[in-house]
Design a protein around this motif. Structure first.
Motif, PDB file in Angstrom:
ATOM      1  N   SER B  86       0.819  -1.219   0.000  1.00  0.00           N
ATOM      2  CA  SER B  86       0.000   0.000   0.000  1.00  0.00           C
ATOM      3  C   SER B  86       0.854   1.272   0.000  1.00  0.00           C
ATOM      4  O   SER B  86       0.325   2.374   0.108  1.00  0.00           O
ATOM      5  N   TRP B  87       2.162   1.111  -0.137  1.00  0.00           N
ATOM      6  CA  TRP B  87       3.091   2.251  -0.029  1.00  0.00           C
ATOM      7  C   TRP B  87       2.832   3.295  -1.107  1.00  0.00           C
ATOM      8  O   TRP B  87       2.479   2.970  -2.235  1.00  0.00           O
ATOM      9  N   THR B  88       3.008   4.557  -0.755  1.00  0.00           N
ATOM     10  CA  THR B  88       2.885   5.638  -1.728  1.00  0.00           C
ATOM     11  C   THR B  88       4.155   6.486  -1.705  1.00  0.00           C
ATOM     12  O   THR B  88       4.755   6.692  -0.649  1.00  0.00           O
ATOM     13  N   ALA B  89       4.524   6.989  -2.871  1.00  0.00           N
ATOM     14  CA  ALA B  89       5.754   7.790  -2.960  1.00  0.00           C
ATOM     15  C   ALA B  89       5.588   9.143  -2.285  1.00  0.00           C
ATOM     16  O   ALA B  89       6.550   9.749  -1.825  1.00  0.00           O
ATOM     17  N   GLU B  90       4.351   9.611  -2.245  1.00  0.00           N
ATOM     18  CA  GLU B  90       4.093  10.898  -1.600  1.00  0.00           C
ATOM     19  C   GLU B  90       3.324  10.650  -0.317  1.00  0.00           C
ATOM     20  O   GLU B  90       2.254  10.030  -0.338  1.00  0.00           O
ATOM     21  N   PRO B  91       3.838  11.118   0.797  1.00  0.00           N
ATOM     22  CA  PRO B  91       3.165  10.852   2.071  1.00  0.00           C
ATOM     23  C   PRO B  91       2.060  11.872   2.347  1.00  0.00           C
ATOM     24  O   PRO B  91       2.056  12.959   1.782  1.00  0.00           O
ATOM     25  N   SER B  92       1.152  11.492   3.217  1.00  0.00           N
ATOM     26  CA  SER B  92       0.187  12.451   3.748  1.00  0.00           C
ATOM     27  C   SER B  92       0.667  12.857   5.133  1.00  0.00           C
ATOM     28  O   SER B  92       0.969  11.998   5.962  1.00  0.00           O
ATOM     29  N   SER B  93       0.724  14.156   5.353  1.00  0.00           N
ATOM     30  CA  SER B  93       1.162  14.640   6.666  1.00  0.00           C
ATOM     31  C   SER B  93       0.089  14.358   7.708  1.00  0.00           C
ATOM     32  O   SER B  93      -1.107  14.408   7.423  1.00  0.00           O
ATOM     33  N   HIS B 119       1.405  13.130  24.725  1.00  0.00           N
ATOM     34  CA  HIS B 119       0.654  14.288  24.262  1.00  0.00           C
ATOM     35  C   HIS B 119       0.897  14.474  22.763  1.00  0.00           C
ATOM     36  O   HIS B 119       1.969  14.115  22.264  1.00  0.00           O
ATOM     37  N   PRO B 120      -0.055  15.051  22.073  1.00  0.00           N
ATOM     38  CA  PRO B 120       0.151  15.291  20.642  1.00  0.00           C
ATOM     39  C   PRO B 120       1.422  16.077  20.356  1.00  0.00           C
ATOM     40  O   PRO B 120       2.079  15.862  19.343  1.00  0.00           O
ATOM     41  N   ARG B 121       1.793  16.964  21.279  1.00  0.00           N
ATOM     42  CA  ARG B 121       2.990  17.777  21.054  1.00  0.00           C
ATOM     43  C   ARG B 121       4.275  16.951  21.110  1.00  0.00           C
ATOM     44  O   ARG B 121       5.335  17.423  20.693  1.00  0.00           O
ATOM     45  N   ASP B 122       4.188  15.734  21.663  1.00  0.00           N
ATOM     46  CA  ASP B 122       5.373  14.867  21.701  1.00  0.00           C
ATOM     47  C   ASP B 122       5.735  14.356  20.306  1.00  0.00           C
ATOM     48  O   ASP B 122       6.852  13.897  20.076  1.00  0.00           O
ATOM     49  N   VAL B 123       4.763  14.392  19.400  1.00  0.00           N
ATOM     50  CA  VAL B 123       5.001  13.909  18.029  1.00  0.00           C
ATOM     51  C   VAL B 123       5.689  15.014  17.233  1.00  0.00           C
ATOM     52  O   VAL B 123       5.132  16.084  17.017  1.00  0.00           O
ATOM     53  N   LEU B 124       6.897  14.748  16.807  1.00  0.00           N
ATOM     54  CA  LEU B 124       7.667  15.763  16.079  1.00  0.00           C
ATOM     55  C   LEU B 124       7.358  15.736  14.589  1.00  0.00           C
ATOM     56  O   LEU B 124       7.362  16.763  13.921  1.00  0.00           O
ATOM     57  N   LEU B 125       7.105  14.544  14.077  1.00  0.00           N
ATOM     58  CA  LEU B 125       6.826  14.382  12.643  1.00  0.00           C
ATOM     59  C   LEU B 125       5.969  13.134  12.490  1.00  0.00           C
ATOM     60  O   LEU B 125       6.221  12.125  13.154  1.00  0.00           O
ATOM     61  N   ALA B 126       4.958  13.223  11.652  1.00  0.00           N
ATOM     62  CA  ALA B 126       4.138  12.033  11.396  1.00  0.00           C
ATOM     63  C   ALA B 126       3.659  12.053   9.953  1.00  0.00           C
ATOM     64  O   ALA B 126       3.289  13.110   9.431  1.00  0.00           O
ATOM     65  N   GLU B 127       3.709  10.914   9.316  1.00  0.00           N
ATOM     66  CA  GLU B 127       3.258  10.806   7.923  1.00  0.00           C
ATOM     67  C   GLU B 127       2.594   9.455   7.711  1.00  0.00           C
ATOM     68  O   GLU B 127       2.824   8.493   8.449  1.00  0.00           O
ATOM     69  N   GLN B 128       1.763   9.414   6.685  1.00  0.00           N
ATOM     70  CA  GLN B 128       1.061   8.196   6.333  1.00  0.00           C
ATOM     71  C   GLN B 128       1.394   7.837   4.891  1.00  0.00           C
ATOM     72  O   GLN B 128       1.311   8.687   3.994  1.00  0.00           O
ATOM     73  N   ARG B 129       1.807   6.579   4.682  1.00  0.00           N
ATOM     74  CA  ARG B 129       1.973   6.043   3.318  1.00  0.00           C
ATOM     75  C   ARG B 129       1.211   4.740   3.297  1.00  0.00           C
ATOM     76  O   ARG B 129       1.670   3.730   3.845  1.00  0.00           O
ATOM     77  N   GLY B 130       0.037   4.748   2.659  1.00  0.00           N
ATOM     78  CA  GLY B 130      -0.787   3.541   2.668  1.00  0.00           C
ATOM     79  C   GLY B 130      -1.183   3.180   4.079  1.00  0.00           C
ATOM     80  O   GLY B 130      -1.664   4.026   4.836  1.00  0.00           O
ATOM     81  N   THR B 131      -0.947   1.926   4.453  1.00  0.00           N
ATOM     82  CA  THR B 131      -1.369   1.485   5.788  1.00  0.00           C
ATOM     83  C   THR B 131      -0.344   1.812   6.867  1.00  0.00           C
ATOM     84  O   THR B 131      -0.598   1.590   8.049  1.00  0.00           O
ATOM     85  N   TRP B 225      10.473   6.376   4.172  1.00  0.00           N
ATOM     86  CA  TRP B 225      10.744   4.942   4.047  1.00  0.00           C
ATOM     87  C   TRP B 225      10.187   4.476   2.710  1.00  0.00           C
ATOM     88  O   TRP B 225       9.318   5.136   2.119  1.00  0.00           O
ATOM     89  N   TRP B 226      10.705   3.386   2.211  1.00  0.00           N
ATOM     90  CA  TRP B 226      10.266   2.879   0.914  1.00  0.00           C
ATOM     91  C   TRP B 226      10.567   1.383   0.802  1.00  0.00           C
ATOM     92  O   TRP B 226      11.434   0.866   1.514  1.00  0.00           O
ATOM     93  N   PRO B 227       9.869   0.721  -0.078  1.00  0.00           N
ATOM     94  CA  PRO B 227      10.165  -0.702  -0.304  1.00  0.00           C
ATOM     95  C   PRO B 227      11.490  -0.836  -1.061  1.00  0.00           C
ATOM     96  O   PRO B 227      11.713  -0.109  -2.029  1.00  0.00           O
ATOM     97  N   GLY B 228      12.342  -1.735  -0.638  1.00  0.00           N
ATOM     98  CA  GLY B 228      13.578  -1.961  -1.373  1.00  0.00           C
ATOM     99  C   GLY B 228      14.807  -1.925  -0.490  1.00  0.00           C
ATOM    100  O   GLY B 228      14.738  -1.576   0.690  1.00  0.00           O
ATOM    101  N   PRO B 229      15.959  -2.262  -1.069  1.00  0.00           N
ATOM    102  CA  PRO B 229      17.172  -2.459  -0.273  1.00  0.00           C
ATOM    103  C   PRO B 229      18.106  -1.251  -0.197  1.00  0.00           C
ATOM    104  O   PRO B 229      19.134  -1.309   0.475  1.00  0.00           O
TER     105      PRO B 229
END
Lengths: 188, 256
Positions: B86-93, B119-131, B225-229
């Motif tokens: 389900s990976w996507t090259a462009e993430p959703s913030s 707390h929500p403020r503890d999250v410095l960065l979050a993104e969604q790529r597929g699942t 992150w991405w699929p592959g070596p």
């Protein structure tokens, strides 16, 4: 694979874990901070399960070799920022507090140890810390036994040279980090 | 060790793990992990389909309950395949509020210490790529960790920084904090993470196979992150840093 075969394989894997976990944890903790070690060890056992059929009878060097690759593959910036070294025990070791002669010997050893290259420290640590034979250590490093023996011999000579009294040297007084911070990974 | 190796015996006093034995809790955690790994293969099933293996892992993880340990990175093969599919090259913030359940799971594992309150403020960065949800968060101990979550009970985590202050980067530059790959075959995935200086407006990763992916940039960090070596290989990708005045590309080995 039948259920019995699978169960037997699982039991052999549990035995492998029982027999090697402590050694593997120590091996990893000598090279990365304790907070990282358990995770590296878990990854090694996961790899061992996937490749269980490839494991040699003497599995310990094989597991150590996988651990080295796992650690090398996880270079973290905050670790890279520290000196590359096989870790040393803390100077504040309780066993030394009442033994000034022992402490002096240890300080000499530490100075000699730090005068060596990371490659020398690695071959020495495999034998002196990890308790491997030359053959096992060669397996861990992926080299021939004769090559390891040569590297070990040279490292021991350089250790002895570093232990011999020399002119006063100010190298150590300018070391930027306290000893207990000398922690990082060895390279595969 | 023979008698001629007294010098090596002498060195043992420097051994940082001298006399170290695993604690009862460490044994428990490790044995629970081993059982999880075994359960993925040993649980009776009619076929060896990957999906069966993943379901078995889910059941085993639930049974292990509070003692389940999270390896770094620890997505089991079936889970990684699901995330990769389900990976996507462009993430959703994502905001801290949106990923609070994942942040709580991330905070609860032992990597970098545990946080009791999140707390929500503890999250410095979050993104969604597929699942898969990738997040970087600060734990109450002050350590910074990365977590990649898939579903409710699958999580990979790794420590990124201890409690000491992070280096300040020059404006318009990035560094490389960590880059690695894990898994094998179809389950192999890579990640890359670093710090950004001010004036960095975006970071792009171009793999040598032509695939281009957008990294997330927020709170002084960039991550992807991405699929592959490629993350476990030397200079098999290019990092392009965008600023208000232009773009510059680097091989990973060129990044500080």
């Amino acid at each position: 694979m039948s259920g019995d075969d699978a169960g037997g394989r699982a039991d052999r894997f549990r035995s492998l874990h029982l027999g090697t976990y402590a050694d593997l944890l120590r091996f990893v903790e000598r090279r990365v901070p304790g907070s990282e070690a358990e995770d590296v060890v878990s990854t090694v056992f996961m790899t061992a399960w996937r490749r269980f059929d490839e494991l040699p009878d003497d599995a310990r060097p094989w597991l150590f070799a996988v651990a080295r690759k796992t650690m090398a593959n996880r270079t973290r910036g905050w670790l890279r920022r520290q000196a590359l070294d096989v870790r040393l025990g803390s100077l504040e070791s309780p066993e030394l507090s009442d033994d000034s002669a022992g402490a002096a010997v240890r300080i000499d050893l530490e100075r000699a140890w730090k005068a060596l290259s990371a490659a020398d420290r690695e071959v020495l640590a495999l034998v002196a810390f990890d308790g491997l034979t030359a053959e096992q250590a060669a397996d861990v490093l992926g080299c021939r036994r004769s090559t390891f023996a040569m590297r070990l011999g040279r490292a021991r000579k350089r250790l002895q040279s570093a232990l011999e009294p020399a002119e006063p040297d100010t190298r150590w007084s300018s070391r930027p980090h306290p000893l207990k911070e000398q922690q990082s990974w060895t390279r595969a | 060790m023979d008698a001629s190796m007294k010098d090596l015996e002498q060195l043992a006093v420097l051994d940082p793990a001298r006399g170290r034995e695993p604690t009862a809790m460490e044994w428990t955690r490790s044995q629970a992990f081993v059982e999880r790994v075994i359960a993925a293969e040993v649980t009776p099933r009619p076929t060896r389909r990957p999906v069966g293996r993943w379901l078995a892992v889910g059941v085993a993880a639930a049974a292990a309950g509070a003692v389940a340990v999270v390896a770094v990175p620890a997505l089991l093969p079936g889970t990684a395949q699901k995330a990769i599919a389900s990976w996507t090259a462009e993430p959703s913030s994502r905001t801290g509020e949106q990923v609070l359940p994942q942040a709580r799971a991330c905070a609860g594992n032992g990597v970098g210490g545990s946080s009791s309150a999140v707390h929500p403020r503890d999250v410095l960065l979050a993104e969604q790529r597929g699942t898969a949800t990738l997040l970087i968060m600060k734990k109450s101990s002050g350590t910074v960790v990365e977590c990649l979550s898939v579903g409710k009970d699958q999580l990979a985590s790794m420590g990124l920084a201890d409690e000491r202050p992070l280096p300040a980067l020059p404006a318009g530059t990035v560094n490389l904090e960590t880059m690695s790959s894990t898994g094998s075959g179809d389950s192999m995935w890579s990640n890359i993470i670093g710090l950004v200086g001010s004036d960095v407006t975006g970071v792009e990763v171009r793999l040598d196979n032509g695939r281009v992916l957008q990294a997330s940039v927020k709170s002084g960090w960039w991550a992807a992150w991405w699929p592959g070596p490629e993350g476990g290989q030397v200079d098999r990708l290019t990092v392009t840093v965008h600023t208000s005045t232009g773009s510059t590309s680097y091989r990973p080995s060129e990044l500080p």
